[in-house]
Enzyme design. Sequence first.
Site, PDB file in Angstrom:
ATOM      1  N   HIS A   1      33.152  37.190  25.437  1.00 25.68           N
ATOM      2  CA  HIS A   1      34.253  36.908  26.340  1.00 25.68           C
ATOM      3  C   HIS A   1      35.285  38.011  26.169  1.00 25.68           C
ATOM      4  O   HIS A   1      35.295  38.730  25.163  1.00 25.68           O
ATOM      5  CB  HIS A   1      34.894  35.559  26.004  1.00 25.68           C
ATOM      6  CG  HIS A   1      34.068  34.370  26.385  1.00 25.68           C
ATOM      7  ND1 HIS A   1      33.714  34.100  27.688  1.00 25.68           N
ATOM      8  CD2 HIS A   1      33.534  33.369  25.635  1.00 25.68           C
ATOM      9  CE1 HIS A   1      33.002  32.984  27.730  1.00 25.68           C
ATOM     10  NE2 HIS A   1      32.872  32.521  26.494  1.00 25.68           N
TER      11      HIS A   1
ATOM     12  N   CYS B   1      34.710  39.801  30.454  1.00 27.74           N
ATOM     13  CA  CYS B   1      35.745  39.725  31.477  1.00 27.74           C
ATOM     14  C   CYS B   1      36.919  40.621  31.105  1.00 27.74           C
ATOM     15  O   CYS B   1      37.166  40.884  29.919  1.00 27.74           O
ATOM     16  CB  CYS B   1      36.237  38.292  31.643  1.00 27.74           C
ATOM     17  SG  CYS B   1      35.073  37.206  32.480  1.00 27.74           S
TER      18      CYS B   1
END
Length: 285
Positions: free
Chosen positions: A125, A167
């Site tokens: 992430h 991300c």
Amino acid sequence: MQSGIPLDEEPSKKKNGDEQQSDPEASFGNHYRIVSPTFRYSMDYKKVGKCIIINNKNFEAYTGMGRRNGTDKDAGDLQKCFRNIGFDVVVHNDQNCEEMEELLKQAALENHSDAACFACIFLSHGEEGLIYGTDGSMPIKKLTSIFRGDKCLTLVGKPKLFFIQACRGSEFDDGIQTDSGPSNDNLETDANPSYRIPVEADFLFAYSTVPGYFSWRNPGKGSWFVQSLCSVLSKHAKQLEILQILTMVNYKVATSYESQSDDPRFSEKKQVPCVVSMLTKELYF
């Protein structure tokens, strides 16, 4: 087109058709330009180099980060792909921030004198400028700067490659219709320098998406960026220069994928990777 999920959110989804058309890579053939050896990084070493893959799938509940289903396929495909190029690949699963920093510090302390380059891949992430360990986030720069020219002397003048599947924000790319290309694609889903150089030279960062945006991942097939990277490398790693390769990856992600979801907020979204290069020569594996 292949459906996917953003790394930081997993909406309901549906798979679009599996009809295939000609792969844009195929048209490239074996046409590539000849470059003077003096403007290439030397590959005349015993080894191509080390490749570290940090594959973070599970996160502490307090981080608010969900399980990254599909990342193991990415890690496996990357391991196979980079080994085929000639890298010595090591995979580290579910690393916290301290562990990520420590293993890269240890890698930087190793003697890379007989290696042509170094590569590191983060699967996790992320947010803009940050990458997540299993216990929270930390600046990407804190990890990559370990290999600066003034800190990792045996990699001075050699390419240091970082691939980041994560991300970089919470924005979605809605895409825009274009008339300048295919309108109905539906593809499956040197070292020894005798002169001074900047300490930030010879780095390349290949991000899965541009600043501010989500990066998409399919739980069964893996992430759009990694699967495209492996596909292009498997065909062209020994013929094309690294920026040519990554430009093809950009094209493949941008044209071959679109999210599909029962929730219109997450449906029909697009993505394009982002390459930041401080390389000072051309790199051919």
